[in-house]
Design an enzyme around this catalytic site. Structure first.
Site, PDB file in Angstrom:
ATOM      1  N   GLY A 205      -8.356  39.647 -21.266  1.00  0.00           N
ATOM      2  CA  GLY A 205      -8.809  40.212 -22.793  1.00  0.00           C
ATOM      3  C   GLY A 205      -7.411  39.799 -23.300  1.00  0.00           C
ATOM      4  O   GLY A 205      -7.705  39.405 -24.773  1.00  0.00           O
TER       5      GLY A 205
ATOM      6  N   THR B  18      -5.753  41.547 -13.340  1.00  0.00           N
ATOM      7  CA  THR B  18      -6.445  41.889 -12.110  1.00  0.00           C
ATOM      8  C   THR B  18      -7.354  40.671 -11.933  1.00  0.00           C
ATOM      9  O   THR B  18      -7.316  40.484 -10.495  1.00  0.00           O
ATOM     10  CB  THR B  18      -7.284  43.113 -12.500  1.00  0.00           C
ATOM     11  OG1 THR B  18      -6.428  44.285 -12.787  1.00  0.00           O
ATOM     12  CG2 THR B  18      -7.988  43.335 -11.169  1.00  0.00           C
ATOM     13  N   CYS B  19      -8.174  40.075 -12.708  1.00  0.00           N
ATOM     14  CA  CYS B  19      -9.007  39.003 -12.232  1.00  0.00           C
ATOM     15  C   CYS B  19      -8.571  37.914 -11.426  1.00  0.00           C
ATOM     16  O   CYS B  19      -8.919  37.588 -10.274  1.00  0.00           O
ATOM     17  CB  CYS B  19     -10.002  38.619 -13.373  1.00  0.00           C
ATOM     18  SG  CYS B  19     -11.199  37.419 -12.908  1.00  0.00           S
TER      19      CYS B  19
ATOM     20  N   CYS C 119     -11.128  39.072  -9.149  1.00  0.00           N
ATOM     21  CA  CYS C 119     -12.324  38.243  -9.012  1.00  0.00           C
ATOM     22  C   CYS C 119     -12.010  36.913  -8.181  1.00  0.00           C
ATOM     23  O   CYS C 119     -12.642  36.818  -7.386  1.00  0.00           O
ATOM     24  CB  CYS C 119     -13.024  37.974 -10.314  1.00  0.00           C
ATOM     25  SG  CYS C 119     -12.724  39.386 -11.556  1.00  0.00           S
TER      26      CYS C 119
ATOM     27  N   LYS D 294     -10.709  37.398  -4.611  1.00  0.00           N
ATOM     28  CA  LYS D 294     -11.621  38.141  -3.672  1.00  0.00           C
ATOM     29  C   LYS D 294     -12.704  37.116  -3.582  1.00  0.00           C
ATOM     30  O   LYS D 294     -13.359  36.974  -2.274  1.00  0.00           O
ATOM     31  CB  LYS D 294     -12.161  39.347  -4.420  1.00  0.00           C
ATOM     32  CG  LYS D 294     -13.253  40.002  -3.905  1.00  0.00           C
ATOM     33  CD  LYS D 294     -14.003  40.761  -4.882  1.00  0.00           C
ATOM     34  CE  LYS D 294     -14.794  39.925  -5.897  1.00  0.00           C
ATOM     35  NZ  LYS D 294     -15.164  40.813  -7.153  1.00  0.00           N
TER      36      LYS D 294
ATOM     37  N   TYR E 290      -2.758  29.472 -17.251  1.00  0.00           N
ATOM     38  CA  TYR E 290      -2.683  30.530 -18.252  1.00  0.00           C
ATOM     39  C   TYR E 290      -1.426  30.456 -18.966  1.00  0.00           C
ATOM     40  O   TYR E 290      -1.447  30.637 -20.230  1.00  0.00           O
ATOM     41  CB  TYR E 290      -2.877  32.006 -17.588  1.00  0.00           C
ATOM     42  CG  TYR E 290      -4.121  32.472 -17.452  1.00  0.00           C
ATOM     43  CD1 TYR E 290      -4.855  33.719 -17.965  1.00  0.00           C
ATOM     44  CD2 TYR E 290      -5.076  31.662 -16.629  1.00  0.00           C
ATOM     45  CE1 TYR E 290      -5.797  33.943 -18.069  1.00  0.00           C
ATOM     46  CE2 TYR E 290      -6.404  32.070 -16.364  1.00  0.00           C
ATOM     47  CZ  TYR E 290      -6.987  33.280 -17.035  1.00  0.00           C
ATOM     48  OH  TYR E 290      -8.333  33.671 -17.016  1.00  0.00           O
TER      49      TYR E 290
ATOM     50  N   ALA F 280       6.006  46.368 -22.048  1.00  0.00           N
ATOM     51  CA  ALA F 280       6.180  47.133 -23.785  1.00  0.00           C
ATOM     52  C   ALA F 280       5.495  48.460 -23.934  1.00  0.00           C
ATOM     53  O   ALA F 280       4.433  48.452 -23.256  1.00  0.00           O
ATOM     54  CB  ALA F 280       5.718  45.826 -24.815  1.00  0.00           C
TER      55      ALA F 280
ATOM     56  N   TYR G 167     -18.799  48.616  -6.074  1.00  0.00           N
ATOM     57  CA  TYR G 167     -18.802  47.018  -5.685  1.00  0.00           C
ATOM     58  C   TYR G 167     -17.615  46.606  -5.013  1.00  0.00           C
ATOM     59  O   TYR G 167     -17.577  45.899  -4.439  1.00  0.00           O
ATOM     60  CB  TYR G 167     -19.235  46.378  -6.933  1.00  0.00           C
ATOM     61  CG  TYR G 167     -18.018  46.047  -8.172  1.00  0.00           C
ATOM     62  CD1 TYR G 167     -17.190  45.075  -8.230  1.00  0.00           C
ATOM     63  CD2 TYR G 167     -17.891  47.366  -9.090  1.00  0.00           C
ATOM     64  CE1 TYR G 167     -16.354  45.176  -9.106  1.00  0.00           C
ATOM     65  CE2 TYR G 167     -17.054  47.064  -9.950  1.00  0.00           C
ATOM     66  CZ  TYR G 167     -16.159  46.059  -9.887  1.00  0.00           C
ATOM     67  OH  TYR G 167     -14.972  45.977 -10.878  1.00  0.00           O
TER      68      TYR G 167
ATOM     69  N   GLU H  21     -17.730  44.894  -1.392  1.00  0.00           N
ATOM     70  CA  GLU H  21     -17.323  43.358  -1.377  1.00  0.00           C
ATOM     71  C   GLU H  21     -16.096  43.380  -0.369  1.00  0.00           C
ATOM     72  O   GLU H  21     -16.446  42.526   0.586  1.00  0.00           O
ATOM     73  CB  GLU H  21     -16.824  43.126  -2.843  1.00  0.00           C
ATOM     74  CG  GLU H  21     -17.919  43.044  -3.937  1.00  0.00           C
ATOM     75  CD  GLU H  21     -17.429  42.279  -5.171  1.00  0.00           C
ATOM     76  OE1 GLU H  21     -18.352  41.904  -6.097  1.00  0.00           O
ATOM     77  OE2 GLU H  21     -16.329  42.764  -5.339  1.00  0.00           O
TER      78      GLU H  21
ATOM     79  N   ARG I   4     -19.446  58.887   0.478  1.00  0.00           N
ATOM     80  CA  ARG I   4     -19.747  60.275   0.286  1.00  0.00           C
ATOM     81  C   ARG I   4     -21.246  60.351  -0.146  1.00  0.00           C
ATOM     82  O   ARG I   4     -22.003  61.468   0.116  1.00  0.00           O
ATOM     83  CB  ARG I   4     -18.895  60.983  -0.723  1.00  0.00           C
ATOM     84  CG  ARG I   4     -18.880  60.528  -2.170  1.00  0.00           C
ATOM     85  CD  ARG I   4     -18.064  61.160  -2.914  1.00  0.00           C
ATOM     86  NE  ARG I   4     -17.956  60.728  -4.318  1.00  0.00           N
ATOM     87  CZ  ARG I   4     -17.195  61.144  -5.277  1.00  0.00           C
ATOM     88  NH1 ARG I   4     -16.098  61.957  -4.881  1.00  0.00           N
ATOM     89  NH2 ARG I   4     -17.226  60.534  -6.469  1.00  0.00           N
TER      90      ARG I   4
ATOM     91  N   ARG J  29     -24.344  53.213  -6.542  1.00  0.00           N
ATOM     92  CA  ARG J  29     -24.852  54.094  -7.209  1.00  0.00           C
ATOM     93  C   ARG J  29     -25.089  53.602  -8.725  1.00  0.00           C
ATOM     94  O   ARG J  29     -24.349  52.890  -9.380  1.00  0.00           O
ATOM     95  CB  ARG J  29     -23.957  55.480  -7.704  1.00  0.00           C
ATOM     96  CG  ARG J  29     -24.588  56.286  -8.615  1.00  0.00           C
ATOM     97  CD  ARG J  29     -23.935  57.699  -8.523  1.00  0.00           C
ATOM     98  NE  ARG J  29     -22.238  57.580  -8.907  1.00  0.00           N
ATOM     99  CZ  ARG J  29     -21.920  57.636 -10.247  1.00  0.00           C
ATOM    100  NH1 ARG J  29     -22.918  57.736 -11.000  1.00  0.00           N
ATOM    101  NH2 ARG J  29     -20.776  57.245 -10.610  1.00  0.00           N
TER     102      ARG J  29
ATOM    103  N   ASP K  92     -10.509  46.703 -19.669  1.00  0.00           N
ATOM    104  CA  ASP K  92     -10.655  47.826 -18.886  1.00  0.00           C
ATOM    105  C   ASP K  92     -10.121  49.338 -19.440  1.00  0.00           C
ATOM    106  O   ASP K  92     -10.406  50.203 -19.002  1.00  0.00           O
ATOM    107  CB  ASP K  92     -10.144  47.824 -17.406  1.00  0.00           C
ATOM    108  CG  ASP K  92     -10.825  46.669 -16.833  1.00  0.00           C
ATOM    109  OD1 ASP K  92     -11.889  46.047 -17.354  1.00  0.00           O
ATOM    110  OD2 ASP K  92     -10.589  46.359 -15.430  1.00  0.00           O
TER     111      ASP K  92
ATOM    112  N   ALA L 227     -22.722  40.565 -10.952  1.00  0.00           N
ATOM    113  CA  ALA L 227     -23.140  40.268  -9.645  1.00  0.00           C
ATOM    114  C   ALA L 227     -22.080  41.163  -8.631  1.00  0.00           C
ATOM    115  O   ALA L 227     -21.007  41.618  -9.136  1.00  0.00           O
ATOM    116  CB  ALA L 227     -23.010  38.801  -9.508  1.00  0.00           C
TER     117      ALA L 227
ATOM    118  N   HIS M 111     -39.499  23.859  -7.045  1.00  0.00           N
ATOM    119  CA  HIS M 111     -40.178  24.041  -5.658  1.00  0.00           C
ATOM    120  C   HIS M 111     -39.384  23.143  -4.770  1.00  0.00           C
ATOM    121  O   HIS M 111     -39.253  21.928  -5.298  1.00  0.00           O
ATOM    122  CB  HIS M 111     -41.570  23.918  -5.373  1.00  0.00           C
ATOM    123  CG  HIS M 111     -42.182  24.392  -4.034  1.00  0.00           C
ATOM    124  ND1 HIS M 111     -42.119  25.557  -3.647  1.00  0.00           N
ATOM    125  CD2 HIS M 111     -42.562  23.467  -3.438  1.00  0.00           C
ATOM    126  CE1 HIS M 111     -42.689  25.385  -2.434  1.00  0.00           C
ATOM    127  NE2 HIS M 111     -42.771  24.000  -2.251  1.00  0.00           N
TER     128      HIS M 111
ATOM    129  N   GLU N   3     -37.625  30.418  -7.560  1.00  0.00           N
ATOM    130  CA  GLU N   3     -39.150  30.128  -8.185  1.00  0.00           C
ATOM    131  C   GLU N   3     -39.983  31.471  -8.032  1.00  0.00           C
ATOM    132  O   GLU N   3     -40.800  31.556  -8.881  1.00  0.00           O
ATOM    133  CB  GLU N   3     -39.880  29.149  -7.609  1.00  0.00           C
ATOM    134  CG  GLU N   3     -40.085  29.574  -5.924  1.00  0.00           C
ATOM    135  CD  GLU N   3     -40.966  28.125  -5.584  1.00  0.00           C
ATOM    136  OE1 GLU N   3     -42.055  27.822  -5.834  1.00  0.00           O
ATOM    137  OE2 GLU N   3     -40.151  27.391  -4.464  1.00  0.00           O
TER     138      GLU N   3
END
Length: 465
Positions: free
Chosen positions: A21, A47-48, A53, A56, A104, A120, A185, A189, A206, A212, A309, A347, A442, A447
């Site tokens: 972000g 993190t990603c 992401c 992983k 990046y 900072a 997740y 994963e 638990r 959930r 986040d 996903a 098909h 489909e």
């Protein structure tokens, strides 16, 4: 605000945090001509890219080769007994992460953003202090994009013996025996990855089902698949962890014990707001540590915004990216818009994979009353020759009054890829009639989504649906 417009600042925008972000916001704002600085105390990418992401998903791919090798014989291939080398995978994965991090950095530099590799904190509505150098920077706007971190259960004796989803990427070898604690997740994963790579994996949760909030039939199907792949223990909690001669002794709430080499806890994440200086400007984080913001990501302090986040709205990388982009367009581009958090395709990279957009069946019934549910469960074509016992499950939930598709749920191979395409249609407000008049491709699994014609009869509370 008039005084702010007349005041001279060191920069137009100061971004705290170099995750998805923050990077997007910085780059887009700079593209509008803003003077931008970005502080990141760890590694650009967040993190990603660094420990989420991307690495992983690379591990998910690595684990799925085990099934591919096994399935090949059914198609006539003779494959020597395969072996897996964790060190090779780790080295290649880490090199790819470093490559992306460099991209990046380069993209920010090309956009004219100055990267400051230190922590900072906020001192006032227009000032941040760089902790390492002590230097202060004044900014017309401050954007907080510091993300979140995994947490352990502090009340469990021996919790320090466990690792989180951060440290799992630093493991130098694949544990022979591992306990994964959690039912979300991240836990799902990693348990799937480790089991496929050959670790004797126990997944403990638990609750009575994994994931959930997902559709109940999807949850049931995943539980069944995971119980066949690993030691799945539901309705259980950890009482304590103790060092033992052979690793870690885990005591459960039913007084049974496990001996494992590693414990991975994935029971939740918290925003990284501690020590950020929010109290200096009168911003009060909520009970989970998240920064309250409005639809445009603005805090109660007009010059301070927050995305990703750290706001705890929807902890997904694409959401953080869109929030960052919306912020830059709104504040610096003169094109105000905000992110709709009400309809998000997502996903879970378990095996079998899960793709979801919209409401599950239970929620849809509460919101719309009368709904029609279309369901298809089938053995995928590939399994007919491989001999693997696996099922694909697809559900389409339709608001009966409008015929609009309000939920699609897929469990099976490439579910994430399928739901991305389906998500376009659902976001556009597609009806079941739109699905029905779409010609099927098909033979594919996808489909099924456009060939289901008869809704299933499901049991639900009297007077609903």
């Amino acid at each position: 605000m008039a005084d702010d417009l007349a005041r001279t600042f060191d920069v137009d925008l100061f971004v705290i945090g170099g995750g998805s972000g923050g990077v997007r916001a910085a780059r887009i704002a700079a593209g509008y001509g803003a003077r931008v600085q970005l502080a990141e105390e760890y590694r650009v990418g967040g993190t990603c890219v660094i420990r989420g992401c991307v690495p992983k998903k690379l591990m998910v791919y690595a684990g799925r080769f085990a099934d591919e090798f096994a399935d090949a014989a059914g198609f006539g291939w003779s494959v020597p007994t395969p072996t897996f080398d964790w060190r090779v995978m780790k080295a290649r994965r880490d090199a790819e992460v470093a490559r992306l991090e460099a991209i990046y950095d380069a993209n920010l530099g090309k956009a004219g953003v100055t990267i400051l590799p230190e922590r900072a904190v906020i001192e006032d509505a227009h000032t941040v202090r760089l902790v390492g150098s002590g230097r202060r920077v004044s900014a017309r706007f401050i954007l907080v994009a510091v993300g979140a971190h995994p947490v352990k259960e502090p009340l469990i004796p021996g919790a320090e013996l466990a690792i989180t989803s951060n440290e799992v990427f630093d493991l130098e070898s694949l544990p022979e025996r591992i306990l994964v604690v959690g039912g979300g997740y991240i836990a799902v994963e990693f348990a799937g990855v480790l089991a496929h790579l050959g670790a004797r994996t126990t997944l403990l949760h638990r609750g009575d089902k994994l994931l959930r909030g997902f559709d109940e039939e999807i949850r049931d199907a995943l539980d069944t698949a995971y119980a066949e792949r690993m030691d799945l223990r539901l309705n259980r909690t950890v009482e304590r962890l103790d060092s033992s001669g052979s690793g870690i002794r885990v005591t459960l709430d039913d007084d049974t014990t496990l001996e494992v080499d590693q414990v991975l806890t994935a029971t939740g994440r918290r925003p990284n707001t501690a020590g950020l200086g929010l109290e200096a400007v009168g911003i009060e984080a909520d009970a989970r540590g998240a920064i309250p913001v409005d639809a445009f990501s603005q805090t109660r302090v007009p010059s301070i915004y927050a995305v990703g986040d750290v706001t705890d709205r929807a902890a997904l990388t694409p959401i953080a990216i869109r929030e960052g982009h919306a912020f830059a367009d709104t504040v610096f581009g003169g094109k105000p818009w905000c992110v709709d958090h009400g309809l998000i395709a997502t996903a879970v990279f378990s095996t079998p994979e899960i793709g979801v957009i919209g409401h599950n069946e239970d929620v849809a019934r509460r919101l719309f009353g009368a709904v029609d549910v279309y369901r298809s469960s089938f053995r995928p074509m590939k399994a007919t020759l491989s001999g693997r016992e696996e099922r694909v499950l697809m559900k389409v939930v339709v608001d009966r009054a409008s015929d609009r598709v309000v939920g699609v749920h897929v469990l099976g191979h490439d579910a994430g890829e399928i739901i991305q395409a389906v998500g376009i249609a659902v976001t556009m407000g597609a009806t079941k009639a739109d699905f029905d008049r779409t010609i099927a491709v098909h033979p594919t699994a996808g489909e099924e989504l456009v060939t289901m014609r008869s809704p299933v009869v499901t049991k639900h509370p009297v007077g609903v649906g």
